[in-house]
Design a protein around this motif. Structure first.
Motif, PDB file in Angstrom:
ATOM      1  N   LYS A   3      36.044  44.415 105.037  1.00  0.00           N
ATOM      2  CA  LYS A   3      35.293  44.205 106.309  1.00  0.00           C
ATOM      3  C   LYS A   3      35.021  45.432 106.994  1.00  0.00           C
ATOM      4  O   LYS A   3      34.240  45.629 107.841  1.00  0.00           O
ATOM      5  N   ALA A   4      36.164  46.309 107.017  1.00  0.00           N
ATOM      6  CA  ALA A   4      35.856  47.402 107.838  1.00  0.00           C
ATOM      7  C   ALA A   4      34.881  48.174 107.445  1.00  0.00           C
ATOM      8  O   ALA A   4      34.325  49.154 107.619  1.00  0.00           O
ATOM      9  N   LEU A   5      34.758  48.175 105.759  1.00  0.00           N
ATOM     10  CA  LEU A   5      33.771  48.994 105.293  1.00  0.00           C
ATOM     11  C   LEU A   5      32.052  48.424 105.351  1.00  0.00           C
ATOM     12  O   LEU A   5      31.289  49.023 104.964  1.00  0.00           O
ATOM     13  N   VAL A   6      32.139  47.311 105.677  1.00  0.00           N
ATOM     14  CA  VAL A   6      30.760  46.620 105.764  1.00  0.00           C
ATOM     15  C   VAL A   6      30.414  46.113 107.072  1.00  0.00           C
ATOM     16  O   VAL A   6      29.463  45.324 107.354  1.00  0.00           O
ATOM     17  N   THR A   7      31.076  46.826 108.332  1.00  0.00           N
ATOM     18  CA  THR A   7      30.934  46.249 109.673  1.00  0.00           C
ATOM     19  C   THR A   7      30.236  47.355 110.283  1.00  0.00           C
ATOM     20  O   THR A   7      30.840  48.591 110.262  1.00  0.00           O
ATOM     21  N   ARG A  67      25.763  45.162 100.300  1.00  0.00           N
ATOM     22  CA  ARG A  67      25.104  44.622  99.103  1.00  0.00           C
ATOM     23  C   ARG A  67      25.473  45.570  97.737  1.00  0.00           C
ATOM     24  O   ARG A  67      25.660  45.068  96.763  1.00  0.00           O
ATOM     25  N   THR A  68      26.202  46.845  98.177  1.00  0.00           N
ATOM     26  CA  THR A  68      26.919  47.500  96.990  1.00  0.00           C
ATOM     27  C   THR A  68      28.103  46.770  96.515  1.00  0.00           C
ATOM     28  O   THR A  68      28.414  46.796  95.281  1.00  0.00           O
ATOM     29  N   PHE A  69      29.008  46.272  97.491  1.00  0.00           N
ATOM     30  CA  PHE A  69      30.060  45.600  97.201  1.00  0.00           C
ATOM     31  C   PHE A  69      29.714  44.245  96.407  1.00  0.00           C
ATOM     32  O   PHE A  69      30.273  43.943  95.423  1.00  0.00           O
ATOM     33  N   ALA A  70      28.570  43.429  96.670  1.00  0.00           N
ATOM     34  CA  ALA A  70      28.166  42.466  95.838  1.00  0.00           C
ATOM     35  C   ALA A  70      27.836  42.936  94.398  1.00  0.00           C
ATOM     36  O   ALA A  70      28.065  42.238  93.397  1.00  0.00           O
ATOM     37  N   GLU A  71      27.355  43.986  94.494  1.00  0.00           N
ATOM     38  CA  GLU A  71      26.830  44.757  92.995  1.00  0.00           C
ATOM     39  C   GLU A  71      27.668  44.793  92.378  1.00  0.00           C
ATOM     40  O   GLU A  71      27.997  44.744  90.933  1.00  0.00           O
ATOM     41  N   SER A 126      30.937  38.551 105.940  1.00  0.00           N
ATOM     42  CA  SER A 126      30.381  39.729 105.925  1.00  0.00           C
ATOM     43  C   SER A 126      29.958  40.252 104.780  1.00  0.00           C
ATOM     44  O   SER A 126      28.929  41.112 104.707  1.00  0.00           O
ATOM     45  N   LEU A 127      30.001  39.612 103.680  1.00  0.00           N
ATOM     46  CA  LEU A 127      29.562  39.871 102.188  1.00  0.00           C
ATOM     47  C   LEU A 127      27.984  39.271 102.236  1.00  0.00           C
ATOM     48  O   LEU A 127      27.097  39.804 101.647  1.00  0.00           O
ATOM     49  N   ALA A 128      27.790  38.131 103.056  1.00  0.00           N
ATOM     50  CA  ALA A 128      26.690  37.313 102.776  1.00  0.00           C
ATOM     51  C   ALA A 128      25.554  37.854 103.615  1.00  0.00           C
ATOM     52  O   ALA A 128      25.205  37.060 104.445  1.00  0.00           O
ATOM     53  N   VAL A 129      24.959  39.009 103.405  1.00  0.00           N
ATOM     54  CA  VAL A 129      23.872  39.710 104.383  1.00  0.00           C
ATOM     55  C   VAL A 129      22.407  39.522 103.882  1.00  0.00           C
ATOM     56  O   VAL A 129      21.619  39.662 104.711  1.00  0.00           O
ATOM     57  N   ASN A 130      22.300  38.832 102.831  1.00  0.00           N
ATOM     58  CA  ASN A 130      21.000  38.386 102.445  1.00  0.00           C
ATOM     59  C   ASN A 130      20.798  37.186 101.767  1.00  0.00           C
ATOM     60  O   ASN A 130      21.850  36.680 101.131  1.00  0.00           O
ATOM     61  N   GLU A 131      19.515  36.642 101.388  1.00  0.00           N
ATOM     62  CA  GLU A 131      19.431  35.294 100.726  1.00  0.00           C
ATOM     63  C   GLU A 131      20.038  35.399  99.339  1.00  0.00           C
ATOM     64  O   GLU A 131      20.548  34.574  98.815  1.00  0.00           O
ATOM     65  N   ALA A 132      19.845  36.578  98.498  1.00  0.00           N
ATOM     66  CA  ALA A 132      20.502  36.753  97.211  1.00  0.00           C
ATOM     67  C   ALA A 132      21.890  36.492  96.972  1.00  0.00           C
ATOM     68  O   ALA A 132      22.361  35.861  96.237  1.00  0.00           O
ATOM     69  N   ILE A 133      22.705  37.188  98.097  1.00  0.00           N
ATOM     70  CA  ILE A 133      24.026  37.170  98.151  1.00  0.00           C
ATOM     71  C   ILE A 133      24.523  35.581  98.275  1.00  0.00           C
ATOM     72  O   ILE A 133      25.418  35.160  97.802  1.00  0.00           O
TER      73      ILE A 133
END
Length: 462
Positions: free
Chosen positions: A227-231, A247-251, A281-288
């Protein structure tokens, strides 16, 4: 045009020189000399943070904390002449002095090379797990100070931690301490965040989580580091890369890793709340969001809502609702949530935690999202019993401004596209409660006005 006055930076030697002058030239005793020096430098706008001002340097100019830092430096450069046992004792002493002395000692340690000495000790002695453990504990204390945090970043702290995480054996304390230090180093620091991402943190943390799914405490630490890396929380930068990092984490497999952990842990465990917030925190777009749903993420969060009622865990209820709000932003997910009994679970949450406006606010937010642009979902929410619980909450928690505001947003969404829902809201007598929220809380004005307008009142702005 006025300008902000900058603090004057002074050295320990400058401060000590003034104290010495006060004693020798003006006949002051030590405490008088110290107080006069402190007063004089503060009048000049000097920054005394990290300066030893209590006289503990003594007659020979030494201070226990400064001396132990010198010992650590010496141990790092003479690894053949100094035993590992002695080095461990010196590091333990440094750790204890920083911990017992609090933020003042931490600042002093940073001013006198504590961060650099600890980093040098790691470079020289990183083949010893016990030494690395102590160094990580010391650095975890030191980075509580903002200046020390910058020094850690400049000295290659990100690379040090990623080296530990990629080579340490699973379950070792070094892994846990490193995860905690990643969180501390990246929080509020965009540059540090980028350093970790450049060192392949997305892949390494996703891999580490997949290997640690049965370890509750480690799962929590990994989630916090992620979370610290995506906030986006560094107000010094204009544009953050937090969204790109997610998005990078999701990939790199973080969706799979988080949901794998969710199947291994008991829903009553404290790690589930961390997993919920990490998924949010990961769910930042529709695809994720869609990917989370396809991997049974909605099943997981709905089960968490059921379990938190059984064990009466309000933090888990709030975290699960918060994640559900994020996932419900996808129209496809809205239907999945409702078809799988999401509304019924939310009604249960509101009923069982009716005494806590912060939980109610999160539940209201989910239903607000689910009813957005959907008259059908609005009517389903009304039929499920939402209005009775909203009315009760608005009557009982009149001082909870944020909850009242969210209740107004919810009522507006229920009313705007559904005449049936609009009529039900009026029949339940919610109009006076909306007007009361508007009168009582300035933050509710826009939301309440919108709700009154969509309920058909011409005087919605009065």
């Amino acid at each position: 045009m006025s300008s902000t006055r900058q603090s004057v930076q002074i050295s320990q030697e400058t401060f000590d020189g003034v104290v010495k002058e006060n004693m020798e030239d003006f006949g002051m005793d030590l405490q008088e000399a110290l107080q006069d020096a402190i007063h004089t430098f503060r009048l000049q706008g000097a920054d005394l943070k990290g300066i030893i001002t209590d006289g503990s340097r003594g007659d020979n100019g030494t201070n226990p904390l400064v001396e132990v830092i010198k010992e650590v430096e010496h141990a790092s450069t003479d690894i053949r002449g100094i035993t590992l046992e002695h080095t461990s004792k010196v590091l333990e002493k440094l750790y204890c002095l920083c911990k017992e002395g609090g933020i003042d000692s931490i600042s002093v340690a940073g001013r006198h090379g504590g961060v650099e000495a600890s980093m040098s000790a790691f470079t020289a002695l990183n083949n010893s797990e016990s030494v690395v453990n102590l160094i990580l504990k010391i650095l975890s204390l030191l980075v509580e100070d903002a200046e020390n945090k910058d020094k850690f970043k400049r000295a290659g702290g990100a690379r040090m931690l990623m080296d530990i995480l990629t080579r340490a054996n699973k379950g070792h304390d070094n892994i846990r301490l490193s995860c905690g230090l990643v969180s501390a180093a990246a929080t509020g620091d965009e540059i540090a965040m980028e350093q970790f991402m450049d060192l392949n943190a997305a892949q390494e943390f996703s891999k580490l989580l997949k290997e640690s799914t049965n370890d509750e405490s480690l799962v929590i630490l990994i989630c916090n580091a992620f979370k610290a890396l995506v906030t986006s929380d560094d107000n010094r930068v204009v544009a953050s890369k937090a969204f790109t990092n997610a998005r990078t984490f999701a990939e790199r497999g973080m969706v799979e890793a988080l949901l794998l952990a969710s199947t291994q842990l008991q829903c009553s465990s404290s790690a589930v709340a961390s997993l919920c917030m990490a998924l949010k925190s990961l769910a930042v777009n529709e695809a994720i969001c869609k990917s989370i749903s396809e991997q049974r993420g909605i099943d997981f969060v709905l089960q968490a809502l059921t379990e938190c009622i059984k064990i009466e865990r309000k933090p888990l209820a709030k975290s699960a609702c918060s994640l559900l709000s994020q996932l419900g932003g996808s129209d496809e997910n809205k239907e999945s949530i409702i078809s799988q009994g999401g509304l019924e679970r939310l009604i249960n949450i509101m009923s069982n935690f009716s005494d806590d406006p912060s939980v109610l606010q999160e539940a209201f937010t989910v239903i607000t999202v689910l009813s957005l642009r959907s008259a059908q979902n609005s009517l389903k929410a009304v039929q499920a019993g939402t209005l009775d619980l909203v009315a009760e909450a608005m009557e009982c928690h009149t001082s909870a401004a944020s909850m009242q505001r969210q209740a107004c947003f919810l009522l507006r969404n229920l009313a705007v596209r559904s005449p049936e829902s609009r009529l039900a809201i009026l029949e339940k007598g919610l109009e006076p409660l909306i007007r009361q929220a508007k009168r009582t809380h300035p933050s509710c004005k826009d939301a309440a006005s919108g709700a009154l307008r969509d309920l058909g009142f011409d005087d919605y702005n009065s």
